[in-house]
Write an enzyme that holds these catalytic residues in place. Structure first.
Site, PDB file in Angstrom:
ATOM      1  N   VAL A  42       0.834  -1.217   0.000  1.00 20.76           N
ATOM      2  CA  VAL A  42       0.000   0.000   0.000  1.00 20.76           C
ATOM      3  C   VAL A  42       0.865   1.263   0.000  1.00 20.76           C
ATOM      4  CG1 VAL A  42      -1.992  -1.107   1.091  1.00 20.76           C
ATOM      5  CG2 VAL A  42      -0.203  -0.118   2.532  1.00 20.76           C
ATOM      6  N   GLY A  43       2.089   1.135  -0.481  1.00 16.34           N
ATOM      7  CA  GLY A  43       2.964   2.295  -0.590  1.00 16.34           C
ATOM      8  C   GLY A  43       4.208   2.146   0.253  1.00 16.34           C
ATOM      9  N   ARG A  44       5.135   3.085   0.078  1.00 16.37           N
ATOM     10  CA  ARG A  44       6.372   3.104   0.862  1.00 16.37           C
ATOM     11  C   ARG A  44       6.521   4.472   1.503  1.00 16.37           C
ATOM     12  NH1 ARG A  44       9.883  -1.053   0.200  1.00 16.37           N
ATOM     13  NH2 ARG A  44      11.718   0.253   0.515  1.00 16.37           N
TER      14      ARG A  44
ATOM     15  N   ALA B 136      14.359   4.295  -8.634  1.00 15.22           N
ATOM     16  CA  ALA B 136      15.809   4.121  -8.531  1.00 15.22           C
ATOM     17  C   ALA B 136      16.569   5.096  -9.434  1.00 15.22           C
ATOM     18  CB  ALA B 136      16.165   2.682  -8.900  1.00 15.22           C
TER      19      ALA B 136
ATOM     20  N   HIS C  83      13.425  -1.591 -38.678  1.00 18.25           N
ATOM     21  CA  HIS C  83      12.308  -2.498 -38.927  1.00 18.25           C
ATOM     22  C   HIS C  83      12.776  -3.936 -38.777  1.00 18.25           C
ATOM     23  CE1 HIS C  83       8.629  -4.045 -40.627  1.00 18.25           C
ATOM     24  NE2 HIS C  83       9.354  -4.799 -41.456  1.00 18.25           N
TER      25      HIS C  83
HETATM   26  P1  FAD Z   1      17.380   2.582  -0.966  1.00 15.06           P
HETATM   27  O1  FAD Z   1      17.601   1.802  -2.195  1.00 15.06           O
HETATM   28  O2  FAD Z   1      16.192   2.262  -0.146  1.00 15.06           O
HETATM   29  O3  FAD Z   1      18.695   2.423  -0.105  1.00 15.06           O
HETATM   30  C1  FAD Z   1      18.792   2.920   1.184  1.00 15.06           C
HETATM   31  C2  FAD Z   1      19.952   2.247   1.864  1.00 15.06           C
HETATM   32  O4  FAD Z   1      20.254   2.932   3.064  1.00 15.06           O
HETATM   33  C3  FAD Z   1      19.692   0.794   2.262  1.00 15.06           C
HETATM   34  O5  FAD Z   1      20.696  -0.016   1.715  1.00 15.06           O
HETATM   35  C4  FAD Z   1      19.759   0.796   3.793  1.00 15.06           C
HETATM   36  O6  FAD Z   1      20.342  -0.377   4.296  1.00 15.06           O
HETATM   37  C5  FAD Z   1      20.648   2.004   4.055  1.00 15.06           C
HETATM   38  N1  FAD Z   1      20.429   2.678   5.341  1.00 15.06           N
HETATM   39  C6  FAD Z   1      19.310   3.307   5.748  1.00 15.06           C
HETATM   40  N2  FAD Z   1      19.500   3.846   6.963  1.00 15.06           N
HETATM   41  C7  FAD Z   1      20.771   3.554   7.325  1.00 15.06           C
HETATM   42  C8  FAD Z   1      21.553   3.839   8.477  1.00 15.06           C
HETATM   43  N3  FAD Z   1      21.057   4.553   9.479  1.00 15.06           N
HETATM   44  N4  FAD Z   1      22.801   3.375   8.517  1.00 15.06           N
HETATM   45  C9  FAD Z   1      23.323   2.646   7.496  1.00 15.06           C
HETATM   46  N5  FAD Z   1      22.629   2.354   6.379  1.00 15.06           N
HETATM   47  C10 FAD Z   1      21.372   2.804   6.299  1.00 15.06           C
HETATM   48  N6  FAD Z   1      12.256   1.554  -8.720  1.00 15.06           N
HETATM   49  C11 FAD Z   1      12.466   1.640 -10.050  1.00 15.06           C
HETATM   50  O7  FAD Z   1      12.933   2.676 -10.529  1.00 15.06           O
HETATM   51  N7  FAD Z   1      12.180   0.585 -10.882  1.00 15.06           N
HETATM   52  C12 FAD Z   1      11.683  -0.582 -10.417  1.00 15.06           C
HETATM   53  O8  FAD Z   1      11.439  -1.504 -11.190  1.00 15.06           O
HETATM   54  C13 FAD Z   1      11.461  -0.694  -9.014  1.00 15.06           C
HETATM   55  N8  FAD Z   1      10.978  -1.847  -8.499  1.00 15.06           N
HETATM   56  C14 FAD Z   1      10.822  -1.955  -7.152  1.00 15.06           C
HETATM   57  C15 FAD Z   1      10.322  -3.153  -6.640  1.00 15.06           C
HETATM   58  C16 FAD Z   1      10.126  -3.295  -5.287  1.00 15.06           C
HETATM   59  C17 FAD Z   1       9.593  -4.611  -4.754  1.00 15.06           C
HETATM   60  C18 FAD Z   1      10.459  -2.219  -4.421  1.00 15.06           C
HETATM   61  C19 FAD Z   1      10.284  -2.379  -2.931  1.00 15.06           C
HETATM   62  C20 FAD Z   1      10.941  -1.024  -4.908  1.00 15.06           C
HETATM   63  C21 FAD Z   1      11.122  -0.878  -6.283  1.00 15.06           C
HETATM   64  N9  FAD Z   1      11.582   0.314  -6.834  1.00 15.06           N
HETATM   65  C22 FAD Z   1      11.762   0.416  -8.189  1.00 15.06           C
HETATM   66  C23 FAD Z   1      11.908   1.479  -6.008  1.00 15.06           C
HETATM   67  C24 FAD Z   1      13.428   1.574  -5.784  1.00 15.06           C
HETATM   68  O9  FAD Z   1      13.887   0.386  -5.179  1.00 15.06           O
HETATM   69  C25 FAD Z   1      13.740   2.780  -4.906  1.00 15.06           C
HETATM   70  O10 FAD Z   1      13.200   3.941  -5.497  1.00 15.06           O
HETATM   71  C26 FAD Z   1      15.249   2.972  -4.764  1.00 15.06           C
HETATM   72  O11 FAD Z   1      15.872   1.825  -4.235  1.00 15.06           O
HETATM   73  C27 FAD Z   1      15.540   4.179  -3.854  1.00 15.06           C
HETATM   74  O12 FAD Z   1      16.919   4.331  -3.748  1.00 15.06           O
HETATM   75  P2  FAD Z   1      17.578   5.074  -2.502  1.00 15.06           P
HETATM   76  O13 FAD Z   1      19.042   5.103  -2.800  1.00 15.06           O
HETATM   77  O14 FAD Z   1      16.873   6.332  -2.241  1.00 15.06           O
HETATM   78  O15 FAD Z   1      17.314   4.140  -1.234  1.00 15.06           O
HETATM   79  P1  NAD Z   2       1.893   2.389  -4.777  1.00 10.75           P
HETATM   80  O1  NAD Z   2       1.779   3.750  -4.255  1.00 10.75           O
HETATM   81  O2  NAD Z   2       2.347   2.189  -6.172  1.00 10.75           O
HETATM   82  O3  NAD Z   2       0.463   1.663  -4.682  1.00 10.75           O
HETATM   83  C1  NAD Z   2      -0.213   1.511  -3.475  1.00 10.75           C
HETATM   84  C2  NAD Z   2      -1.651   1.109  -3.783  1.00 10.75           C
HETATM   85  O4  NAD Z   2      -2.263   0.701  -2.569  1.00 10.75           O
HETATM   86  C3  NAD Z   2      -2.489   2.241  -4.355  1.00 10.75           C
HETATM   87  O5  NAD Z   2      -3.183   1.770  -5.476  1.00 10.75           O
HETATM   88  C4  NAD Z   2      -3.426   2.604  -3.206  1.00 10.75           C
HETATM   89  O6  NAD Z   2      -4.663   3.096  -3.640  1.00 10.75           O
HETATM   90  C5  NAD Z   2      -3.571   1.251  -2.513  1.00 10.75           C
HETATM   91  N1  NAD Z   2      -3.943   1.314  -1.092  1.00 10.75           N
HETATM   92  C6  NAD Z   2      -3.501   2.180  -0.141  1.00 10.75           C
HETATM   93  N2  NAD Z   2      -4.048   1.869   1.055  1.00 10.75           N
HETATM   94  C7  NAD Z   2      -4.848   0.783   0.864  1.00 10.75           C
HETATM   95  C8  NAD Z   2      -5.663  -0.021   1.718  1.00 10.75           C
HETATM   96  N3  NAD Z   2      -5.766   0.231   3.020  1.00 10.75           N
HETATM   97  N4  NAD Z   2      -6.333  -1.059   1.170  1.00 10.75           N
HETATM   98  C9  NAD Z   2      -6.231  -1.322  -0.157  1.00 10.75           C
HETATM   99  N5  NAD Z   2      -5.467  -0.603  -1.007  1.00 10.75           N
HETATM  100  C10 NAD Z   2      -4.777   0.434  -0.506  1.00 10.75           C
HETATM  101  O7  NAD Z   2       2.806   1.597  -3.731  1.00 10.75           O
HETATM  102  P2  NAD Z   2       3.621   0.243  -3.819  1.00 10.75           P
HETATM  103  O8  NAD Z   2       3.036  -0.674  -4.847  1.00 10.75           O
HETATM  104  O9  NAD Z   2       3.748  -0.230  -2.421  1.00 10.75           O
HETATM  105  O10 NAD Z   2       5.035   0.726  -4.336  1.00 10.75           O
HETATM  106  C11 NAD Z   2       5.792   1.688  -3.583  1.00 10.75           C
HETATM  107  C12 NAD Z   2       6.688   2.472  -4.485  1.00 10.75           C
HETATM  108  O11 NAD Z   2       7.762   1.663  -4.954  1.00 10.75           O
HETATM  109  C13 NAD Z   2       6.019   2.989  -5.739  1.00 10.75           C
HETATM  110  O12 NAD Z   2       5.336   4.190  -5.515  1.00 10.75           O
HETATM  111  C14 NAD Z   2       7.184   3.185  -6.654  1.00 10.75           C
HETATM  112  O13 NAD Z   2       7.745   4.445  -6.400  1.00 10.75           O
HETATM  113  C15 NAD Z   2       8.161   2.104  -6.237  1.00 10.75           C
HETATM  114  N6  NAD Z   2       8.116   0.970  -7.198  1.00 10.75           N
HETATM  115  C16 NAD Z   2       8.394   1.197  -8.511  1.00 10.75           C
HETATM  116  C17 NAD Z   2       8.364   0.154  -9.412  1.00 10.75           C
HETATM  117  C18 NAD Z   2       8.696   0.426 -10.851  1.00 10.75           C
HETATM  118  O14 NAD Z   2       9.245   1.485 -11.132  1.00 10.75           O
HETATM  119  N7  NAD Z   2       8.394  -0.495 -11.771  1.00 10.75           N
HETATM  120  C19 NAD Z   2       8.033  -1.113  -9.003  1.00 10.75           C
HETATM  121  C20 NAD Z   2       7.746  -1.325  -7.673  1.00 10.75           C
HETATM  122  C21 NAD Z   2       7.803  -0.272  -6.777  1.00 10.75           C
END
Ligand code: FAD
Ligand code: NAD
Length: 468
Positions: A277-279, A326, A447
């Protein structure tokens, strides 16, 4: 860690970076390349959410799920493209996860190598600030104190937990979903956003019975329904049950209790409940409050140079706001390292691409809603040779280009279709370079490729479509 630096017990680098995700490690590599004395701290393996438990492992799983699904179809009575598998494929999911872990390991080691090459000192441990310029890191060898000139905060984000559905037992986050060693028979996904849809579809292809519960009245609410309709059709064709506009009440025994849009109370049997439901930005537990940072809601507030309210403290990536992607984090990391090295930079991209790795995939770059002042050209993959030759022309996919009616300048490009994530670079480059419809129409596209559909969408917007 370089022990020489710690000789007096305190490290005093020019740059201290907290977080080895894409934001932090890219900042560190660039800072090192620019000759800055740089320390990178992470309490986990290098790579962050992206590499260890996000982008990369999820895409590895999606890849295997796609292969398995094709094989299951080829093993059916009708076979597939003339291919008949004598028996249904069998899945050793623990081995799948093992392969995925190998990909993650390889990339994490690659990051270590790049940091070494850039002469970055990596400290392994959890960081905590006592003030904006004093950081204590708990390492296995004891606490190290670091007093840098500049701090770059890149602590990332964490999954949002629903108070009435805490993680634990059968309620899992994406992190645990990517570590499962068995495909859950009945999977309920709460939240039909990026993660829920990407992982939900992957598990459905791997054989899970999938039920999706979403609070809003549509899937992937961040995209318009024209873009998400092909995904919704895929879900319907594959027997996925959707509860839109529904509320989760909690879990009891084997069942997830929900209230549907019509007010009906249902108990959904589940082996696993994946809550997506989000991050939320990771602002707790590391002394954020001791650094006198201004906040922007839950995010750390930064300006267009990623400078925080505290001098020489910078923040990047998921910690500083949407989009939590990312490639945004790494672009900001590269920029901040260059600013610290004296370059003049601002974070002002014309567009940040968003890609959703669903079935089919969705790409959205720039403006996605056209008004009177815009002209739109849409071209279906049904009329694209490459799409048809890959059996991906009939899922309702298309490319849509939106441009300013007067100047022809391209403001947005969206696409939905199999394999189209690879077009995100072209779409973004066109917008970033200020291309017009005529520019796009004038580019010779190879193509047969999916990119020809993008070309045709520009021609369509110009009223000169050739293939529809
Ligand atoms: P993060 O990658 O979260 O890295 C933060 C780091 O900080 C971690 O390694 C943690 O261990 C470290 N840290 C935190 N606090 C401390 C501390 N106090 N001391 C030491 N270390 C610490 N994004 C995309 O663009 N494309 C995708 O396809 C995509 N798919 C995703 C799929 C999933 C399942 C998830 C969960 C996320 C996905 N995302 C995707 C989102 C992407 O992972 C994040 O946007 C990205 O990793 C954010 O990078 P960041 O460097 O801000 O932080
Ligand atoms: P999201 O914000 O993409 O989706 C969350 C969904 O949960 C929304 O549709 C929202 O309406 C729903 N929701 C919220 N509260 C709810 C509830 N109580 N019951 C039912 N539904 C509810 O969040 P996510 O899927 O957790 O992903 C987090 C973030 O990670 C994304 O916003 C994105 O930035 C990143 N991410 C990116 C990729 C990619 O780039 N391909 C892939 C995975 C994750």
């Amino acid at each position: 860690m370089n022990p020489m630096l710690a000789a007096n017990g305190v490290l005093t680098p020019e740059v201290l970076i907290i977080g080895g995700g894409p934001g932090g490690y890219v900042a560190a590599i660039r800072a090192g390349q620019l000759g800055l004395d740089t320390v990178l701290v992470d309490g986990d393996r290098l790579g962050g959410t992206c590499l260890i438990r996000g982008c990369i492992p999820s895409k590895a799983l999606i890849h295997v799920a796609g292969l398995y699904d094709e094989m299951v179809k080829a093993a059916g009575e009708k076979g597939r493209y003339g291919i008949h598998l004598g028996a249904a494929p069998s899945l050793d999911f623990a081995a799948t996860i093992g392969w995925k872990n190998g990909v993650v390991e390889r990339l994490s080691n690659g990051v270590s190598g790049l940091l070494r090459k850039a002469r970055v000192n990596v400290v392994s441990g959890w960081a905590k600030f006592s003030d904006a310029k004093t950081c204590h890191v708990e390492t296995v060898e004891g606490v190290i104190t670091i007093r840098p000139e500049h701090v770059i905060l890149a602590t990332g984000s964490r999954p949002v937990e629903l108070p009435f559905l805490p993680f634990g037992g059968k309620v899992i986050s994406s992190t645990q979903a990517l570590e499962l060693t068995e495909v859950p028979k009945r999977l309920v996904v709460v939240g039909a956003g990026y993660i829920g849809m990407e992982l939900g579809i992957a598990f459905a292809k791997l054989g899970a019975e999938l039920v999706i519960v979403e609070a809003q009245d549509r899937i992937l609410p961040l995209y318009d329904t024209t873009l998400t309709n092909p995904v919704r059709k895929w879900l319907e064709r594959h027997g996925v049950v959707l509860h839109l506009g529904s509320k989760v009440n909690g879990i009891s025994g084997d069942n997830l209790n929900i209230e549907t849009a019509l007010g009906e109370r249902l108990a959904l049997p589940a082996d696993k409940v994946l809550v997506t439901v989000g991050r939320k930005p990771h602002t707790e537990g590391w002394g954020c409050e001791a650094m006198a940072l201004a906040m922007d809601g839950r995010f750390v507030k930064v300006d267009d140079r990623c400078a925080t309210a505290t001098t020489n403290v910078w923040a990047i990536g998921d910690l500083v706001g949407e989009p939590m992607l990312a490639h945004k984090a790494s672009a900001q990391g590269e920029m901040v390292a260059e600013i610290i090295a004296g370059h003049k930079r601002r974070f002002d991209p014309a567009a940040i691409p968003a890609v959703c790795f669903t079935e089919p995939e969705i790409v959205s770059v720039g403006l996605d809603v056209a008004g009177e002042q815009h002209v739109t050209g849409q071209f279906p993959f049904q009329a694209n040779g490459r799409a048809l030759s890959m059996d991906s022309g009939d899922d309702g996919g298309f490319v849509r280009t939106i441009a300013d009616r007067q100047s022809g300048r391209i403001l947005g490009i969206q696409a939905v279709g199999k394999h189209i994530s690879e077009l995100a670079g072209e779409f973004t480059a066109l917008i970033e370079m200020g291309a017009t419809l005529d520019d796009m129409a004038g580019v010779i596209h190879a193509h047969p490729t999916l990119g020809e559909a993008a070309h045709e969408s520009a021609l369509k917007a110009l009223g000169r479509a050739l293939h529809i």
